[in-house]
Motif scaffolding. Structure first.
Motif, PDB file in Angstrom:
ATOM      1  N   ASP A 185     -14.521   1.025  -8.779  1.00  9.37           N
ATOM      2  CA  ASP A 185     -14.849   0.075  -7.438  1.00  9.37           C
ATOM      3  C   ASP A 185     -15.436   1.049  -6.438  1.00  9.37           C
ATOM      4  N   ARG A 234     -15.646   0.687  -3.507  1.00  8.43           N
ATOM      5  CA  ARG A 234     -15.257   0.451  -2.033  1.00  8.43           C
ATOM      6  C   ARG A 234     -13.799   0.681  -2.175  1.00  8.43           C
ATOM      7  N   ALA A 235     -13.081   1.329  -3.333  1.00 11.04           N
ATOM      8  CA  ALA A 235     -11.780   1.946  -3.552  1.00 11.04           C
ATOM      9  C   ALA A 235     -11.785   3.364  -3.264  1.00 11.04           C
ATOM     10  N   ARG A 260     -11.017   6.170  -6.187  1.00  7.65           N
ATOM     11  CA  ARG A 260     -11.960   6.673  -6.660  1.00  7.65           C
ATOM     12  C   ARG A 260     -12.104   8.229  -6.438  1.00  7.65           C
ATOM     13  N   LEU A 320      -9.251  -6.889  -1.504  1.00  9.84           N
ATOM     14  CA  LEU A 320     -10.188  -6.305  -2.382  1.00  9.84           C
ATOM     15  C   LEU A 320     -11.541  -7.151  -2.190  1.00  9.84           C
ATOM     16  N   THR A 333     -10.981 -11.218  -9.347  1.00 11.56           N
ATOM     17  CA  THR A 333     -10.213 -10.082  -9.727  1.00 11.56           C
ATOM     18  C   THR A 333      -9.335 -10.434 -10.977  1.00 11.56           C
ATOM     19  N   VAL A 356     -12.196  -5.793 -10.321  1.00  9.59           N
ATOM     20  CA  VAL A 356     -12.451  -6.753  -9.319  1.00  9.59           C
ATOM     21  C   VAL A 356     -14.167  -6.832  -9.919  1.00  9.59           C
ATOM     22  N   ARG A 407     -17.642  -7.719  -8.550  1.00 11.42           N
ATOM     23  CA  ARG A 407     -18.966  -7.684  -7.402  1.00 11.42           C
ATOM     24  C   ARG A 407     -20.149  -7.828  -7.805  1.00 11.42           C
ATOM     25  N   TYR A 435     -15.464  -3.787 -12.080  1.00  5.25           N
ATOM     26  CA  TYR A 435     -15.079  -2.420 -11.749  1.00  5.25           C
ATOM     27  C   TYR A 435     -13.474  -2.267 -11.892  1.00  5.25           C
ATOM     28  N   ALA A 464     -10.302  -1.157  -9.850  1.00  2.00           N
ATOM     29  CA  ALA A 464     -10.255  -0.999  -8.454  1.00  2.00           C
ATOM     30  C   ALA A 464      -8.591  -0.164  -7.919  1.00  2.00           C
TER      31      ALA A 464
END
Length: 467
Positions: free
Chosen positions: A104, A106-107, A111, A149, A154, A182, A184, A189, A191
């Motif tokens: 993800d 955004r994580a 990451r 999230l 999810t 999650v 998107r 992805y 997360a």
């Protein structure tokens, strides 16, 4: 009294309690799983497929109906499975960009950890690496976590990582991961892998989760460690010495190699074992593996050492401890749930101390003190006496060792090996085996005496050796 003699007497305090009686405390050996070879699945689909995902197609077919909801769940699991296949293929192909494309975006903290994990694996010689969803919806994300999230959907699941070290593991190691996914923009992805903690579900920790892994290989096995090569060479020497010592007694009916895992410190050892640090504060090493693994299967055993304890041991003590551990690896096929701990630990101690030049008074100081104080054992130690938190843990090891030493002295070393194998013979047609009955039968058939006579003989032997 010099430091050397002090540590000679303390060796039993640092020896192993065999971990692998039940699946609940295994570090990841799974029998019967077939890992994909390193050459399979090296092509990487794009992170966001252009075509609608399987779950998106299921949604379009009316997910409000019960049958549609089930189809949607199956499709979602299928989509996540494809994502995991891409992650595994990226690891096998050493493709960092493809691996991180599954995480993800955004994580950010997760990451970063995933990037470090990938880099830490660089030297590890993998024969296989795969993921499998084994328990969907095994934990529930809180509304707050779902809101954090974001995304369209999810998914939370237990995902098992299975892998094999090249030329060493005949069966895959398994490490459970409790992962959050999650969706998107029509792409799934990974997360997180810590959300399961709210349900007391903690993802397994592997060495590469703790730092860059250094690898040293030889004909006797491989050392996987956190640290530089110079610091790890001593462990390589330890297994190169221990493997032939064990084979000389046990015979060649085992893989004749081992994987030794060296974390940076005691705290990291505890994390690898999923335990509180104090549980292994008195233990120099732990061997993990599946009891009763087939003799020719090269099971994926691991010797995990406590580097803080090892640093305080001299050459003789290190040899005793490592030979003890490698004995567990070699004898795994004949170590069953019904094998008494005094026999499995005593046998490992017997080979460990063999040719070490240590007299009984040095190798069994705690039991010798008890005997001289009038505390004569009346029976062989129970399995419960080998719990790592037991105050008289050293005495339990010493009693088991003296029992095996007595067998070797009175009946011969070959008879000791034959006795161990007789106790660990597989049950006929999967029948349940009673420990007392199996032990009694082996004593009579191999040693020519029953348990009562054996115990009386052993008590007298302990008296004579430790008076």
């Amino acid at each position: 009294m010099d430091d050397r003699s002090l540590w000679l007497r303390r060796i039993p305090r640092w020896l192993l309690v065999l971990v692998a009686v039940t699946a609940a405390i295994l570090i990841g050996v799974t029998l019967g799983l077939v890992g994909m070879g390193p050459g399979r699945g090296t092509a990487h689909p794009p992170a966001a497929p252009a075509a609608p995902s399987v779950s998106a197609q299921a949604e379009a077919r009316g997910a409000g109906h019960p049958a549609g909801q089930e189809e949607r769940a199956d499709a979602r699991r299928n989509d996540v499975g494809h994502l995991l296949d891409r992650r595994a293929a990226a690891i096998r192909a050493h493709d960092r960009a493809a691996f991180l494309a599954t995480v993800d975006p955004r994580a950010t903290p997760f990451r970063d950890r995933q990037a470090a994990l990938f880099d830490n694996l660089a030297q590890v010689p993998l024969a296989s690496w795969d993921y499998q969803v084994v328990a969907p919806d095994v934990f529930t994300l809180t509304p707050a976590r779902q809101a954090e999230l974001g995304g369209d959907q999810t998914y939370a699941a237990q995902v098992d990582l299975t892998y094999r070290i090249a030329d060493l593991d005949g069966t895959p190691m398994r490490s459970p991961q409790y992962q959050t996914f999650v969706k998107r923009d029509n792409a799934w992805y990974v997360a997180a892998d810590t959300d399961g903690a709210t349900a007391d579900l903690t993802s397994g920790v592997n060495l590469w989760d703790l730092g860059p892994v250094t690898v040293l290989k030889s004909s006797a096995g491989v050392v996987l460690g956190i640290g530089n090569k110079n610091d790890l060479k001593a462990y390589q020497h330890d297994i190169e010495t221990a493997v032939p010592d064990v084979t000389k007694v046990w015979g060649s009916s085992w893989a004749s190699n081992s994987v030794v895992v060296v974390p940076a410190d005691e705290a990291q050892m505890a994390r690898l074992l999923g335990a509180e640090p104090q549980k292994y504060a008195r233990i120099a090493a732990v061997t993990t593996g599946e009891r009763g693994a087939a003799a020719g299967a090269a099971p994926a055993d691991r010797v995990i050492v406590n580097p803080e304890a090892f640093r305080e041991l001299g050459a003789v003590e290190r040899r005793v401890v490592m030979t003890h551990e490698i004995t567990h690896v070699a004898s795994r096929a004949y170590t069953r749930n019904w094998t008494p701990t005094w026999l499995s630990e005593g046998f490992a101690d017997y080979i460990g101390y063999l040719d070490s030049g240590q007299p009984v008074r040095n190798a069994a100081p705690e039991l010798r003190r008890d005997v001289r104080d009038g505390k004569i054992p009346t029976g062989l130690p129970t399995d419960e006496q080998f719990e790592t938190t037991q105050d008289e843990l050293p005495q339990a090891y010493e009693m088991g060792w003296l029992a095996c030493r007595m067998i070797a002295e009175r009946w011969g070393q070959d008879k000791l090996v034959a006795f161990y194998r007789a106790v660990g013979e597989p049950a006929p047609d999967g029948a349940k085996v009673d420990q007392d009955s199996r032990l009694s039968g082996a004593m009579v058939s191999v040693l020519g005496m029953g348990p009562d006579e054996f115990t009386k003989t052993w008590v007298q032997y302990v008296r004579m050796q430790l008076k």
